[in-house]
Write an enzyme that holds these catalytic residues in place. Sequence first.
Site, PDB file in Angstrom:
ATOM      1  CB  THR A 129      -0.939   0.032   1.229  1.00 29.95           C
ATOM      2  OG1 THR A 129      -0.138  -0.144   2.405  1.00 29.95           O
ATOM      3  CG2 THR A 129      -1.999  -1.031   1.157  1.00 29.95           C
ATOM      4  CE  LYS A 189      -5.392  -3.334  -4.013  1.00 30.13           C
ATOM      5  NZ  LYS A 189      -5.346  -4.356  -2.920  1.00 30.13           N
ATOM      6  CB  THR A 207      -7.403   0.905  -4.512  1.00 30.70           C
ATOM      7  OG1 THR A 207      -7.195   2.312  -4.407  1.00 30.70           O
ATOM      8  CG2 THR A 207      -6.712   0.430  -5.789  1.00 30.70           C
ATOM      9  CG  ASP A 208      -9.700   5.420  -4.067  1.00 26.37           C
ATOM     10  OD1 ASP A 208      -8.811   4.588  -3.745  1.00 26.37           O
ATOM     11  OD2 ASP A 208      -9.732   6.565  -3.575  1.00 26.37           O
ATOM     12  CE1 TYR A 228      -2.167   0.041  -3.222  1.00 25.59           C
ATOM     13  CE2 TYR A 228      -3.495   1.868  -4.061  1.00 25.59           C
ATOM     14  CZ  TYR A 228      -3.340   0.792  -3.209  1.00 25.59           C
ATOM     15  OH  TYR A 228      -4.364   0.439  -2.360  1.00 25.59           O
TER      16      TYR A 228
HETATM   17  N1  NAP Z   1      -5.058   2.550   2.891  1.00 22.57           N
HETATM   18  C1  NAP Z   1      -5.877   3.114   2.027  1.00 22.57           C
HETATM   19  O1  NAP Z   1      -6.108   4.325   2.042  1.00 22.57           O
HETATM   20  C2  NAP Z   1      -6.596   2.270   1.007  1.00 22.57           C
HETATM   21  C3  NAP Z   1      -7.389   2.914   0.035  1.00 22.57           C
HETATM   22  C4  NAP Z   1      -8.059   2.123  -0.910  1.00 22.57           C
HETATM   23  C5  NAP Z   1      -7.953   0.747  -0.877  1.00 22.57           C
HETATM   24  N2  NAP Z   1      -7.153   0.168   0.057  1.00 22.57           N
HETATM   25  C6  NAP Z   1      -7.046  -1.285   0.041  1.00 22.57           C
HETATM   26  O2  NAP Z   1      -7.624  -1.770   1.232  1.00 22.57           O
HETATM   27  C7  NAP Z   1      -6.920  -2.928   1.676  1.00 22.57           C
HETATM   28  C8  NAP Z   1      -6.470  -2.750   3.115  1.00 22.57           C
HETATM   29  O3  NAP Z   1      -5.589  -1.630   3.187  1.00 22.57           O
HETATM   30  P1  NAP Z   1      -4.929  -1.195   4.576  1.00 22.57           P
HETATM   31  O4  NAP Z   1      -4.899   0.290   4.583  1.00 22.57           O
HETATM   32  O5  NAP Z   1      -5.548  -1.950   5.693  1.00 22.57           O
HETATM   33  O6  NAP Z   1      -3.434  -1.709   4.348  1.00 22.57           O
HETATM   34  P2  NAP Z   1      -2.198  -1.612   5.367  1.00 22.57           P
HETATM   35  O7  NAP Z   1      -2.629  -1.034   6.664  1.00 22.57           O
HETATM   36  O8  NAP Z   1      -1.067  -0.990   4.627  1.00 22.57           O
HETATM   37  O9  NAP Z   1      -1.869  -3.153   5.623  1.00 22.57           O
HETATM   38  C9  NAP Z   1      -1.344  -3.952   4.622  1.00 22.57           C
HETATM   39  C10 NAP Z   1      -1.067  -5.303   5.215  1.00 22.57           C
HETATM   40  O10 NAP Z   1      -0.489  -6.097   4.155  1.00 22.57           O
HETATM   41  C11 NAP Z   1       0.597  -6.795   4.709  1.00 22.57           C
HETATM   42  N3  NAP Z   1       1.593  -7.124   3.721  1.00 22.57           N
HETATM   43  C12 NAP Z   1       2.233  -6.307   2.866  1.00 22.57           C
HETATM   44  N4  NAP Z   1       3.164  -6.988   2.171  1.00 22.57           N
HETATM   45  C13 NAP Z   1       3.088  -8.273   2.608  1.00 22.57           C
HETATM   46  C14 NAP Z   1       3.782  -9.457   2.281  1.00 22.57           C
HETATM   47  N5  NAP Z   1       4.774  -9.484   1.373  1.00 22.57           N
HETATM   48  N6  NAP Z   1       3.431 -10.598   2.916  1.00 22.57           N
HETATM   49  C15 NAP Z   1       2.472 -10.615   3.854  1.00 22.57           C
HETATM   50  N7  NAP Z   1       1.778  -9.515   4.210  1.00 22.57           N
HETATM   51  C16 NAP Z   1       2.091  -8.362   3.597  1.00 22.57           C
HETATM   52  C17 NAP Z   1       1.189  -5.845   5.731  1.00 22.57           C
HETATM   53  O11 NAP Z   1       1.997  -6.581   6.590  1.00 22.57           O
HETATM   54  P3  NAP Z   1       3.061  -5.862   7.573  1.00 22.57           P
HETATM   55  O12 NAP Z   1       2.224  -5.327   8.703  1.00 22.57           O
HETATM   56  O13 NAP Z   1       3.965  -6.965   7.965  1.00 22.57           O
HETATM   57  O14 NAP Z   1       3.709  -4.777   6.778  1.00 22.57           O
HETATM   58  C18 NAP Z   1      -0.077  -5.296   6.375  1.00 22.57           C
HETATM   59  O15 NAP Z   1      -0.524  -6.157   7.374  1.00 22.57           O
HETATM   60  C19 NAP Z   1      -5.780  -3.138   0.674  1.00 22.57           C
HETATM   61  O16 NAP Z   1      -6.222  -4.036  -0.317  1.00 22.57           O
HETATM   62  C20 NAP Z   1      -5.604  -1.771   0.035  1.00 22.57           C
HETATM   63  O17 NAP Z   1      -5.093  -1.885  -1.270  1.00 22.57           O
HETATM   64  C21 NAP Z   1      -6.485   0.888   1.003  1.00 22.57           C
END
Ligand code: NAP
Length: 306
Positions: free
Chosen positions: A61, A134, A100-101, A130
């Site tokens: 992310t 996605k 994602t958006d 990114y």
């Molecule tokens: N954040 C936003 O604003 C946003 C907006 C739109 C959509 N989304 C989508 O919503 C979903 C959740 O986002 P979030 O904000 O909760 O994400 P986040 O807080 O960044 O968490 C991502 C998670 O993925 C894990 N991860 C990353 N690389 C990895 C790997 N190689 N192996 C195993 N685990 C791994 C991370 O583990 P570690 O803790 O070990 O790093 C973390 O637990 C995602 O699909 C994202 O694309 C997010």
Amino acid sequence: MKILLTGSNGQLGNALQAILSPLGSVYAPLRAELDLSNPDQLRQRIREFQPDLIINPAAYTAVDLAETEEKLAHAINAEAPAIMAEEARKLGAGLIHYSTDYVFDGEKLDPHGQVTAYQETDATNPQNVYGKTKLAGEQAIQASGCQHLILRTSWVYSLHGKNFLLTILRLARERDQLRIVNDQWGIPNSATWLAETTCKLLAGLQQENARTDWWAEHGGLYHLSAAGKANWFEFASAIVAQADQQNMLNKAAPALTGISSSEYPTPARRPHNSLLGTQKLQDKFALDLPDWQQCLQACMQGVQAT
Ligand SMILES: NC(=O)c1ccc[n+]([C@@H]2O[C@H](COP(=O)([O-])OP(=O)(O)OC[C@H]3O[C@@H](n4cnc5c(N)ncnc54)[C@H](OP(=O)(O)O)[C@@H]3O)[C@@H](O)[C@H]2O)c1
């Protein structure tokens, strides 16, 4: 129901882990046990656990860093979901995946030139690495033939991890002035609310003998978001106002000034408009969606005053 949950240390994964247990037995390996950039390990973990449901909030992310780490971002955001989908299909399991958006280019306007929400049927055109990775993940899942829900959401925040809410709270305590971009439109979404709503969507899976019919009726791509719209300046203003009201700042609230994206350059290009329209989700699951401010208030009421 056996549930494999990825990314339980992330914002959404953490919120999901806290409330998933009524739906089944949850296996939530952290990165040290399941590294999503390791395809063999991912296949092995799925084959060992044999889940009925895989829930995948894990993702690469770091939007700006992805511009220089495309291979890794692609492995986690596109190749890993493709493997999950392939394995889920072989097992007859379901896959819940978040997207994602940022799959959109942000150029959508209504006939009056105002930003207007993207629907699931709108053409995608990601503007940064990114978003491209996605989108590739979504496409791989759709092509796999597995039972799935792809839930696109936007602007995720929580009291856990790294996010805009926690950054603004910190800056509001440290500074007297904040300059925030006011020409990018979207909808802030609380990780807790996203997790709770995901559980509501999945309630129909509890009856084992009705699962295949449930997937046939409900599977597909949806936008999952609270209602309303905001730009980052408005989101920051709402955070600061709420923090001030809860006496969380221990000082006068900072003055906020809106600035344009060109005054805050970032390595990755962000869409000007990433509003997600949710009519399809509301109709299919008979859901009423709260306004984003309501979710922000609920989330911030859990923040300790310092
Ligand atoms: N954040 C936003 O604003 C946003 C907006 C739109 C959509 N989304 C989508 O919503 C979903 C959740 O986002 P979030 O904000 O909760 O994400 P986040 O807080 O960044 O968490 C991502 C998670 O993925 C894990 N991860 C990353 N690389 C990895 C790997 N190689 N192996 C195993 N685990 C791994 C991370 O583990 P570690 O803790 O070990 O790093 C973390 O637990 C995602 O699909 C994202 O694309 C997010």
